[in-house]
Design a protein around this motif. Structure first.
Motif, PDB file in Angstrom:
ATOM      1  N   ASP A   1     -13.553 -19.179   9.592  1.00 25.68           N
ATOM      2  CA  ASP A   1     -12.394 -19.361  10.473  1.00 25.68           C
ATOM      3  C   ASP A   1     -12.202 -18.124  11.348  1.00 25.68           C
ATOM      4  O   ASP A   1     -11.851 -18.223  12.520  1.00 25.68           O
ATOM      5  N   VAL A   2     -12.424 -16.951  10.765  1.00 25.06           N
ATOM      6  CA  VAL A   2     -12.293 -15.694  11.509  1.00 25.06           C
ATOM      7  C   VAL A   2     -13.332 -15.645  12.632  1.00 25.06           C
ATOM      8  O   VAL A   2     -13.003 -15.321  13.776  1.00 25.06           O
ATOM      9  N   VAL A   3     -14.567 -15.980  12.285  1.00 25.59           N
ATOM     10  CA  VAL A   3     -15.640 -15.979  13.295  1.00 25.59           C
ATOM     11  C   VAL A   3     -15.350 -17.029  14.366  1.00 25.59           C
ATOM     12  O   VAL A   3     -15.503 -16.760  15.564  1.00 25.59           O
ATOM     13  N   GLY A   4     -14.899 -18.214  13.934  1.00 22.99           N
ATOM     14  CA  GLY A   4     -14.567 -19.270  14.887  1.00 22.99           C
ATOM     15  C   GLY A   4     -13.438 -18.854  15.817  1.00 22.99           C
ATOM     16  O   GLY A   4     -13.471 -19.149  17.015  1.00 22.99           O
ATOM     17  N   ALA A   5     -12.432 -18.153  15.290  1.00 25.42           N
ATOM     18  CA  ALA A   5     -11.313 -17.689  16.120  1.00 25.42           C
ATOM     19  C   ALA A   5     -11.802 -16.674  17.150  1.00 25.42           C
ATOM     20  O   ALA A   5     -11.381 -16.704  18.312  1.00 25.42           O
ATOM     21  N   ALA A   6     -12.702 -15.798  16.741  1.00 22.37           N
ATOM     22  CA  ALA A   6     -13.260 -14.808  17.675  1.00 22.37           C
ATOM     23  C   ALA A   6     -14.052 -15.506  18.776  1.00 22.37           C
ATOM     24  O   ALA A   6     -13.920 -15.166  19.967  1.00 22.37           O
ATOM     25  N   GLU A   7     -14.851 -16.501  18.394  1.00 17.71           N
ATOM     26  CA  GLU A   7     -15.654 -17.222  19.383  1.00 17.71           C
ATOM     27  C   GLU A   7     -14.755 -18.019  20.340  1.00 17.71           C
ATOM     28  O   GLU A   7     -15.027 -18.096  21.536  1.00 17.71           O
ATOM     29  N   LYS A   8     -13.665 -18.560  19.829  1.00 17.12           N
ATOM     30  CA  LYS A   8     -12.720 -19.291  20.685  1.00 17.12           C
ATOM     31  C   LYS A   8     -12.053 -18.327  21.674  1.00 17.12           C
ATOM     32  O   LYS A   8     -11.909 -18.646  22.855  1.00 17.12           O
ATOM     33  N   THR A   9     -11.669 -17.171  21.190  1.00 10.45           N
ATOM     34  CA  THR A   9     -11.048 -16.168  22.070  1.00 10.45           C
ATOM     35  C   THR A   9     -12.024 -15.740  23.155  1.00 10.45           C
ATOM     36  O   THR A   9     -11.649 -15.628  24.335  1.00 10.45           O
ATOM     37  N   LEU A  10     -13.283 -15.520  22.792  1.00  9.80           N
ATOM     38  CA  LEU A  10     -14.290 -15.146  23.787  1.00  9.80           C
ATOM     39  C   LEU A  10     -14.472 -16.240  24.825  1.00  9.80           C
ATOM     40  O   LEU A  10     -14.600 -15.958  26.025  1.00  9.80           O
ATOM     41  N   SER A  11     -14.473 -17.482  24.379  1.00 11.52           N
ATOM     42  CA  SER A  11     -14.607 -18.611  25.298  1.00 11.52           C
ATOM     43  C   SER A  11     -13.444 -18.637  26.287  1.00 11.52           C
ATOM     44  O   SER A  11     -13.634 -18.859  27.488  1.00 11.52           O
ATOM     45  N   GLU A  12     -12.236 -18.396  25.784  1.00  8.75           N
ATOM     46  CA  GLU A  12     -11.054 -18.359  26.655  1.00  8.75           C
ATOM     47  C   GLU A  12     -11.144 -17.200  27.645  1.00  8.75           C
ATOM     48  O   GLU A  12     -10.795 -17.353  28.824  1.00  8.75           O
ATOM     49  N   GLN A  13     -11.617 -16.048  27.173  1.00 11.78           N
ATOM     50  CA  GLN A  13     -11.755 -14.890  28.062  1.00 11.78           C
ATOM     51  C   GLN A  13     -12.771 -15.179  29.170  1.00 11.78           C
ATOM     52  O   GLN A  13     -12.541 -14.842  30.330  1.00 11.78           O
ATOM     53  N   ILE A  14     -13.877 -15.809  28.813  1.00  8.82           N
ATOM     54  CA  ILE A  14     -14.902 -16.140  29.806  1.00  8.82           C
ATOM     55  C   ILE A  14     -14.349 -17.154  30.805  1.00  8.82           C
ATOM     56  O   ILE A  14     -14.556 -17.025  32.012  1.00  8.82           O
ATOM     57  N   GLY A  15     -13.606 -18.146  30.295  1.00  9.37           N
ATOM     58  CA  GLY A  15     -12.981 -19.128  31.178  1.00  9.37           C
ATOM     59  C   GLY A  15     -12.022 -18.471  32.150  1.00  9.37           C
ATOM     60  O   GLY A  15     -11.993 -18.806  33.336  1.00  9.37           O
ATOM     61  N   HIS A  16     -11.251 -17.514  31.666  1.00  6.39           N
ATOM     62  CA  HIS A  16     -10.305 -16.787  32.510  1.00  6.39           C
ATOM     63  C   HIS A  16     -11.055 -15.980  33.570  1.00  6.39           C
ATOM     64  O   HIS A  16     -10.678 -15.979  34.746  1.00  6.39           O
ATOM     65  N   SER A  17     -12.129 -15.325  33.160  1.00  2.16           N
ATOM     66  CA  SER A  17     -12.928 -14.528  34.105  1.00  2.16           C
ATOM     67  C   SER A  17     -13.551 -15.418  35.175  1.00  2.16           C
ATOM     68  O   SER A  17     -13.591 -15.042  36.351  1.00  2.16           O
TER      69      SER A  17
END
Length: 107
Positions: A83-99
């Motif tokens: 879940d921790v790894v999945g949360a990190a990957e989700k956050t990265l995906s959101e950051q990339i989407g924002h960029s």
């Protein structure tokens, strides 16, 4: 005092996860228990390098192992780590989407 201990333990936990090979190991073990030989083949990594990473993760208590004859079988000790790894990957995906949305604005 107790809060400082928890913060230090949490930082140690994230430090253990902070290597790409260790994340790959977790994704490999996400499928179920695996022997070292299977992980080596899947990750295309040398046994000595894999053993070092497995040792760090085992010391932290993230993974566990048992012997089956001459094979050493590894498994995730606490599946909530995924879940921790999945949360990190989700956050990265959101950051990339924002960029990407910022880049579209600049074009």
């Amino acid at each position: 005092m107790a809060e400082d201990i928890v913060v230090k333990l949490t930082a140690g936990f994230f430090k253990t996860l902070s290597h790409p090979v260790r994340i790959k190991i977790l994704h490999s073990l996400e499928k179920g228990e695996r022997c070292v030989c299977d992980i080596i083949e899947e990750l295309d990594i040398e046994q000595s390098n894999l053993s070092q990473h497995l040792g760090v993760m085992k010391k932290q208590g993230i993974i566990d192992s048992c012997k089956d004859g001459q094979k050493v079988i590894y498994r995730i000790a606490y599946p909530s780590v995924l879940d921790v790894v999945g949360a990190a990957e989700k956050t990265l995906s959101e950051q990339i989407g924002h960029s990407q949305s910022i880049l579209k604005f600049l074009k």
